[in-house]
Design an enzyme around this catalytic site. Structure first.
Site, PDB file in Angstrom:
ATOM      1  N   TYR A   1      -9.790   5.615   7.357  1.00  0.00           N
ATOM      2  CA  TYR A   1     -10.033   5.924   8.628  1.00  0.00           C
ATOM      3  C   TYR A   1     -10.861   7.175   8.682  1.00  0.00           C
ATOM      4  O   TYR A   1     -10.892   8.148   8.102  1.00  0.00           O
ATOM      5  CB  TYR A   1      -8.600   6.428   9.512  1.00  0.00           C
ATOM      6  CG  TYR A   1      -7.544   5.625   9.559  1.00  0.00           C
ATOM      7  CD1 TYR A   1      -7.351   4.798  10.737  1.00  0.00           C
ATOM      8  CD2 TYR A   1      -6.535   5.253   8.678  1.00  0.00           C
ATOM      9  CE1 TYR A   1      -6.427   4.020  11.077  1.00  0.00           C
ATOM     10  CE2 TYR A   1      -5.578   4.314   8.876  1.00  0.00           C
ATOM     11  CZ  TYR A   1      -5.527   3.644  10.017  1.00  0.00           C
ATOM     12  OH  TYR A   1      -4.192   2.819  10.283  1.00  0.00           O
TER      13      TYR A   1
ATOM     14  N   TYR B   1       3.391   7.195   9.640  1.00  0.00           N
ATOM     15  CA  TYR B   1       2.661   5.903   9.014  1.00  0.00           C
ATOM     16  C   TYR B   1       3.655   4.693   8.791  1.00  0.00           C
ATOM     17  O   TYR B   1       3.417   3.560   8.867  1.00  0.00           O
ATOM     18  CB  TYR B   1       1.489   6.234   8.229  1.00  0.00           C
ATOM     19  CG  TYR B   1       0.677   5.233   7.926  1.00  0.00           C
ATOM     20  CD1 TYR B   1      -0.409   4.921   8.890  1.00  0.00           C
ATOM     21  CD2 TYR B   1       0.545   4.697   6.631  1.00  0.00           C
ATOM     22  CE1 TYR B   1      -1.273   3.969   8.440  1.00  0.00           C
ATOM     23  CE2 TYR B   1      -0.356   3.439   6.282  1.00  0.00           C
ATOM     24  CZ  TYR B   1      -1.333   3.317   7.091  1.00  0.00           C
ATOM     25  OH  TYR B   1      -2.020   2.321   6.742  1.00  0.00           O
TER      26      TYR B   1
ATOM     27  N   PRO C   1      -5.007   1.430  18.597  1.00  0.00           N
ATOM     28  CA  PRO C   1      -4.601   0.569  17.089  1.00  0.00           C
ATOM     29  C   PRO C   1      -4.474   1.757  16.030  1.00  0.00           C
ATOM     30  O   PRO C   1      -4.213   1.527  14.888  1.00  0.00           O
ATOM     31  CB  PRO C   1      -5.606  -0.449  16.878  1.00  0.00           C
ATOM     32  CG  PRO C   1      -6.896  -0.014  17.853  1.00  0.00           C
ATOM     33  CD  PRO C   1      -6.149   0.690  19.170  1.00  0.00           C
TER      34      PRO C   1
ATOM     35  N   HIS D   1       0.769  -1.134  -0.074  1.00  0.00           N
ATOM     36  CA  HIS D   1       0.062   0.034  -0.111  1.00  0.00           C
ATOM     37  C   HIS D   1       0.602   1.042   0.143  1.00  0.00           C
ATOM     38  O   HIS D   1       1.620   1.383   1.160  1.00  0.00           O
ATOM     39  CB  HIS D   1      -0.803  -0.035   1.238  1.00  0.00           C
ATOM     40  CG  HIS D   1      -2.192  -0.688   1.180  1.00  0.00           C
ATOM     41  ND1 HIS D   1      -3.324  -0.694   1.841  1.00  0.00           N
ATOM     42  CD2 HIS D   1      -2.414  -1.918   0.163  1.00  0.00           C
ATOM     43  CE1 HIS D   1      -4.256  -1.457   1.426  1.00  0.00           C
ATOM     44  NE2 HIS D   1      -3.736  -2.318   0.639  1.00  0.00           N
TER      45      HIS D   1
ATOM     46  N   LYS E   1       0.485   0.760  14.860  1.00  0.00           N
ATOM     47  CA  LYS E   1       1.720   0.697  15.410  1.00  0.00           C
ATOM     48  C   LYS E   1       2.318  -0.359  16.537  1.00  0.00           C
ATOM     49  O   LYS E   1       3.349  -0.630  16.421  1.00  0.00           O
ATOM     50  CB  LYS E   1       2.246   1.991  16.102  1.00  0.00           C
ATOM     51  CG  LYS E   1       2.055   3.229  15.196  1.00  0.00           C
ATOM     52  CD  LYS E   1       3.236   3.263  14.150  1.00  0.00           C
ATOM     53  CE  LYS E   1       2.944   3.930  12.849  1.00  0.00           C
ATOM     54  NZ  LYS E   1       3.493   3.383  11.729  1.00  0.00           N
TER      55      LYS E   1
END
Ligand code: RFL
Ligand code: PHB
Length: 389
Positions: A200, A384, A292, A72, A296
């Site tokens: 998200y 990220y 979550p 991704h 991580k």
């Protein structure tokens, strides 16, 4: 029985460490309370940073993840009808790999026998002794028989509820903790994902996350008050809520299906300092928990193992005891940065019960800023994909 390193817990942290030590010819035993099947039944992480993939590559155990994992190069933040894409590949030159923790654990488990890594499953009453001394040992019972393992050093990879952290006297450590007023209700289903990248979403009805394990297996989450019971959420109610919270575009592409698994996990930020006491090292969830949001947890466990394995090899193979002494500070520097990122993304993407109109405007202003600023997007992107180890 005698060994060099006694490792408690056969989750990803314990198995990764065991394999890295065996690869250097260091003697170790991994002691796990559950059965192997039980360990594999826990549905957890899904997004791997390059540190995690690199450790698997170092072990030569990355073939399946490279073949089956999904690369991704971006993810999305949704706020009502707006979708903000964070192009992590463009902004950082790096990507993440979508590959389930269950599969990574299976790869490590399958390789244990052939590589001579001893893992004891079904160990009850595991207890640590004399960790302040040069002769620490671990006791447990297995099939009703008492066992003892003497080691040069013990490594606690036994998750948040394990005995290792609790073996450290309270006066020798400090706890930093934040418990969030909601949990994530997760559903796993054999249906195609609604989007090719993660979303998200911060919706007025609450948080939602669209994730996946493969092109035919989806993982979704919504946040719920801690008072909710999973029995009150039949599959349709979860799918209905996801469709509202993820917004109309995603909703149009959601394929519903029966839940293979569903559960509610509480959210917590937690750090125990220091991560070493005498001849006990703590790694992974045994030392720290992140919410979550941002994915991580597993990756932090992997970076701890990167530092811990180097320190153990430094000491046991090259006599460098300073490497052991430096472990905690090295690991904690990265832990706190991941704690900050996970906390700030949780703050940005969830509606907290105590929040008023001002806090909501702060969220909208921050999302506006992220949507319009490449610098803001880059800061999110580099966290990220994972900060350097
Ligand atoms: P684990 O995986 O908890 O393994 C600890 C092992 O220790 C064993 N144990 C004992 N063994 C012997 N004696 C005892 N008394 C013992 N007590 C416990 C346990 O049975 C277990 O096998 O810890 P480890 O290895 O540190 O790994 C940490 C990760 O599992 C965790 O951080 C992640 O799953 C967190 N996480 C995520 N992390 C990511 O990097 N990316 C994600 O996308 C992501 N999503 C998630 C997550 C965690 C979640 N939950 C349920 C907490 C999503 C969720 C919903
Ligand atoms: C998951 O796929 O389980 C997942 C993905 C991203 C997160 C948390 C969990 O932030």
């Amino acid at each position: 029985m005698k060994t060099e390193v006694a490792i408690i817990g056969a989750g990803p942290a314990g198995l990764l460490l065991g394999h890295l030590l065996r690869a250097e010819g260091i003697d170790c035993v991994v002691i796990e309370r559950q059965t192997g099947d039980h360990v594999l039944s826990r549905i957890r992480a899904g997004v791997l940073e390059s540190i995690t993939v690199e450790l698997m590559a170092r072990l030569g155990l990355d073939a399946r993840m490279r073949a089956e994992g999904l690369v991704h190069g971006g993810f999305n933040l949704a706020d009502g009808e707006r979708l903000i894409r964070i192009d992590v590949a463009e902004l950082t030159g790096q990507t993440v790999l979508v590959y389930g923790q269950t599969e990574l654990t299976r790869d490590l488990m399958d390789a244990a026998g052939p590589r001579g890594l001893e893992v004891v499953y079904g160990a009850d009453d595991v207890a640590l002794h004399a960790i302040d001394s040069d002769a620490p040992y671990v006791t447990y019972t297995c099939k009703g028989r008492a066992r003892r393992i003497d080691a040069a050093i013990v490594v606690g990879c036994d998750g948040f509820h394990g005995p290792s952290r609790r073996a450290i006297p309270a006066s020798a450590g400090r706890v930093f903790e934040r418990v969030y007023p909601f949990g994530w209700l997760g559903i796993l289903a054999d249906v195609p994902p609604c989007n090719h990248e993660l979303i998200y979403a911060n919706h007025e009805r609450g948080f939602a996350l669209a994730s996946m394990r493969s092109p035919t297996r989806s993982r979704y989450y919504i946040d719920v008050p801690l008072t909710e019971r999973i029995e009150d959420w039949d599959d349709d109610r979860i799918w209905d809520e996801l469709a509202v919270r993820l917004g109309p575009d995603a909703a149009a592409h959601i394929t519903r299906g029966p839940a293979l698994e569903k559960s509610i996990a509480p959210l917590r930020s937690f750090v125990f300092e220091p991560m070493r006491h005498g001849n006990l090292l703590l790694c992974g969830d045994a030392a720290h928990i992140v919410p979550p949001t941002g994915a991580k947890g597993l990756n932090l466990a992997a970076s701890d193992i990167h530092y811990a394995s180097a320190a153990l090899i430094g000491w046991l193979r090259h006599g460098d005891r300073d490497a052991i002494a430096a472990y905690s500070d090295k690991a904690l520097a990265r832990v706190w940065k991941s704690e900050r990122f996970s906390w700030s993304l949780t703050r940005l993407m969830h509606r907290f019960p105590e929040d008023g109109a001002f806090e909501r405007r702060m969220q909208v202003a921050e999302l506006d800023y992220i949507a319009s600023s490449e610098a803001a997007q880059r800061a999110i992107a580099e966290n990220y994909v994972g900060l350097p180890v």
